[in-house]
Design an enzyme around this catalytic site. Structure first.
Site, PDB file in Angstrom:
ATOM      1  N   HIS A 138     -48.064  12.758 -23.672  1.00  0.00           N
ATOM      2  CA  HIS A 138     -47.488  13.875 -22.911  1.00  0.00           C
ATOM      3  C   HIS A 138     -47.765  15.140 -23.754  1.00  0.00           C
ATOM      4  CE1 HIS A 138     -44.804  16.596 -21.344  1.00  0.00           C
ATOM      5  NE2 HIS A 138     -44.613  15.869 -19.986  1.00  0.00           N
ATOM      6  N   GLU A 147     -46.393  17.874 -24.455  1.00  0.00           N
ATOM      7  CA  GLU A 147     -45.297  18.320 -25.096  1.00  0.00           C
ATOM      8  C   GLU A 147     -45.324  17.614 -26.563  1.00  0.00           C
ATOM      9  OE1 GLU A 147     -41.883  17.896 -22.577  1.00  0.00           O
ATOM     10  OE2 GLU A 147     -42.741  19.559 -21.406  1.00  0.00           O
ATOM     11  N   GLU A 204     -51.473  16.490 -15.881  1.00  0.00           N
ATOM     12  CA  GLU A 204     -50.227  17.255 -16.026  1.00  0.00           C
ATOM     13  C   GLU A 204     -50.963  18.839 -16.589  1.00  0.00           C
ATOM     14  OE1 GLU A 204     -46.329  15.484 -16.011  1.00  0.00           O
ATOM     15  OE2 GLU A 204     -47.027  15.694 -18.070  1.00  0.00           O
ATOM     16  N   GLY A 251     -42.840  22.802 -16.301  1.00  0.00           N
ATOM     17  CA  GLY A 251     -41.975  23.625 -16.729  1.00  0.00           C
ATOM     18  C   GLY A 251     -41.767  25.123 -16.343  1.00  0.00           C
ATOM     19  N   SER A 267     -43.914  20.912 -12.532  1.00  0.00           N
ATOM     20  CA  SER A 267     -43.213  21.694 -11.381  1.00  0.00           C
ATOM     21  C   SER A 267     -43.480  21.087  -9.994  1.00  0.00           C
ATOM     22  CB  SER A 267     -43.820  23.308 -11.365  1.00  0.00           C
ATOM     23  OG  SER A 267     -43.460  23.772 -12.518  1.00  0.00           O
TER      24      SER A 267
HETATM   25  P1  PGA Z   1     -41.972  19.644 -14.939  1.00  0.00           P
HETATM   26  O1  PGA Z   1     -42.242  18.566 -15.950  1.00  0.00           O
HETATM   27  O2  PGA Z   1     -41.545  18.782 -13.696  1.00  0.00           O
HETATM   28  O3  PGA Z   1     -40.377  20.324 -15.335  1.00  0.00           O
HETATM   29  O4  PGA Z   1     -42.745  20.529 -14.820  1.00  0.00           O
HETATM   30  C1  PGA Z   1     -43.210  17.661 -15.969  1.00  0.00           C
HETATM   31  C2  PGA Z   1     -43.448  16.790 -16.848  1.00  0.00           C
HETATM   32  O5  PGA Z   1     -43.642  17.558 -18.227  1.00  0.00           O
HETATM   33  O6  PGA Z   1     -43.820  15.493 -17.092  1.00  0.00           O
END
Ligand code: PGA
Length: 252
Positions: free
Chosen positions: A96, A98, A168, A174, A214
């Site tokens: 991911h 993040e 992603e 986000g 999103s």
């Molecule tokens: P989000 O996150 O739907 O809040 O954009 C998706 C993700 O990071 O898996």
């Protein structure tokens, strides 16, 4: 060939146990009678064992958001893939953005985690995707290709066909800015072409590629209707039962 869609919730570091329980009950009580897609929930570790209990006998499958590649040992604060598998977890997110950004995880480390997840007998949901800066330079394809090559392309085709990939784009996570259906389809088709090149048509056709960034109740259907989009990895909108149920319906 038709691929079964997956709608996966990624709660990230949100919800207390009480709130999590409430949300799971809301999702389970509103599930359509005929769920044709796979529904997955990745909750924080603290909630995992309880989540597994709640989901027993339902079509929804429990997932984890992370794991550590070593089987056991002196890794304070970490959880192994085997512990998750033995607790009843079916899927584990890896790569991911993040974790790549906040915890500095490299393609090599993500490769090790993906191996550990597979070895434990779970399905990896492998995330890839470019930043806005890379997209503005129009280098997203080579960037994503490198992520796949360095973390996944050492697996053989029989392993690869069961790995779930989630594209992603970081600029869409986000932010409320969703990739357009055309942008998503373009990247998904590119990823599928890479898989087909490397592993042949059968594996290329079999791998599920989810879109994340999103995804909302009002854009899920058009995204999921793209020929190479096989569902979604949903963050923010998965924290509300009605929104998540609407996204499940879009994937059904
Ligand atoms: P989000 O996150 O739907 O809040 O954009 C998706 C993700 O990071 O898996």
């Amino acid at each position: 060939m038709s691929r079964k869609k997956i709608v996966a919730a990624n709660w990230k570091m949100n919800l207390t146990q009480e709130e999590g329980n409430h949300l799971v009950q809301g999702i389970l009580s509103g599930l359509p009678a005929d769920v044709n897609c796979e529904v997955v929930i990745a909750a924080p570790f603290l909630f995992t064992a309880e989540l597994v209990q709640h989901l027993k006998g339902t079509p929804v499958m429990p997932a984890a958001q992370n794991c550590y590649p070593a089987p056991s040992g002196a890794y304070t604060g970490e959880i192994s893939a085997d512990m998750l598998k033995k607790a009843g977890v079916k899927f584990c997110i890896t790569g991911h953005s993040e974790r790549r950004m906040v915890f500095h995880e490299s393609n090599g480390f993500i490769k090790e985690k993906t191996e550990a997840i597979l070895k434990a007998g779970m399905t990896p949901i492998f995330c890839c995707g470019e930043s806005l800066e890379i997209r503005e330079k129009n280098e997203q394809n080579s960037f994503v290709q490198k992520q796949l090559e360095e973390s996944l392309f050492h697996f053989d085709g029989t392993v690869m066909r069961d790995i779930v990939i989630a594209y992603e784009p970081i600029w869409a996570i986000g932010t409320g800015v969703t990739a357009s259906p055309e942008q998503a389809q373009e990247m998904h088709a590119f990823i599928r072409a890479l898989l087909t090149d490397k592993y042949g048509q059968e594996v290329g056709n079999a791998v599920r590629i989810l879109y994340g960034g999103s995804v909302k109740a009002d854009n899920a259907e058009v995204l999921f209707n793209q020929p190479d989009v096989d569902g979604g990895l949903v963050g923010g909108a998965s924290l509300d039962a009605d929104n998540f149920l609407a996204i499940i319906t879009a994937g059904n």
